[in-house]
Design a protein around this motif. Structure first.
Motif, short mmCIF file in Angstrom:
data_model
loop_
_atom_site.label_atom_id
_atom_site.label_comp_id
_atom_site.label_asym_id
_atom_site.label_seq_id
_atom_site.Cartn_x
_atom_site.Cartn_y
_atom_site.Cartn_z
N ALA A 117 11.40 -42.24 21.64
CA ALA A 117 12.13 -41.75 22.64
C ALA A 117 12.31 -40.33 22.91
CB ALA A 117 13.60 -42.40 22.78
N ILE A 130 16.45 -40.15 24.94
CA ILE A 130 16.96 -41.23 24.19
C ILE A 130 17.75 -42.25 24.98
CG2 ILE A 130 18.40 -42.21 22.36
CD1 ILE A 130 17.50 -39.63 20.84
N HIS A 181 15.58 -44.16 27.55
CA HIS A 181 14.49 -44.97 27.23
C HIS A 181 14.74 -46.19 27.14
CE1 HIS A 181 10.77 -45.08 24.78
NE2 HIS A 181 11.33 -45.90 24.07
#
Length: 157
Positions: free
Chosen positions: A105, A149, A152
């Motif tokens: 990510a 992240i 993601h």
């Protein structure tokens, strides 16, 4: 050979007694093979791209197992009972899966991510009806990694 690099780690330097020399045969072979990668398979009827992609996935799996427990901040644990061993392996594999997900990510290695992120904390203090929050401002690159992240898609993995 002038002493800029450790000689024991340099495969092109031949040590004999107290003298040093360049292994010209090995150098010539390395130059001829530079940039060439070969793949071997016993599979029939698959494309070359399939084989190359399979080896790339295998490299990623092997990379995961080369990751040290230090990167995951885990210590060796000695278990004797099957349930304890299975629980430990489950936790280690979960940490590995999460770390690989963070790498995919963010584009950062897990080592870089852990070393960078562990310095930053957020503290929430409840004082009556009020909550005070204290946090160190994050560097821009860490903030971007955390946003990547957070955004993601978990269904893609």
């Amino acid at each position: 050979m002038a002493g800029g690099a450790p000689l024991k780690r340099n495969r092109f330097i031949a040590l004999s007694g107290g003298s040093r020399s360049v292994n010209r045969d090995l150098e010539t072979k390395a130059r001829a093979l530079a940039g060439i990668k070969g793949y071997v398979t016993n599979l029939q009827g698959v494309s070359a791209q399939f084989v190359i992609d399979a080896y790339h996935r295998l490299f990623q799996i092997e990379k995961s197992f080369r990751m040290s427990k230090h990167d995951l901040r885990a210590r060796p644990i000695y278990h004797r009972k099957r349930d304890s061993i299975e629980a430990h392996l489950t936790i280690v594999f979960a940490a590995l899966a999460v770390s690989r997900w963070i790498e995919a990510a963010s584009g950062w290695s897990i080592r870089k991510f852990v070393r960078t992120a562990r310095r930053y904390r957020t503290i929430h203090i409840q004082a009556g009806k009020h909550t005070l929050t204290a946090a160190h401002p994050l560097p821009r690159d860490l903030g971007e990694a955390l946003r990547a992240i957070h955004g993601h898609n978990t269904r893609a993995h």
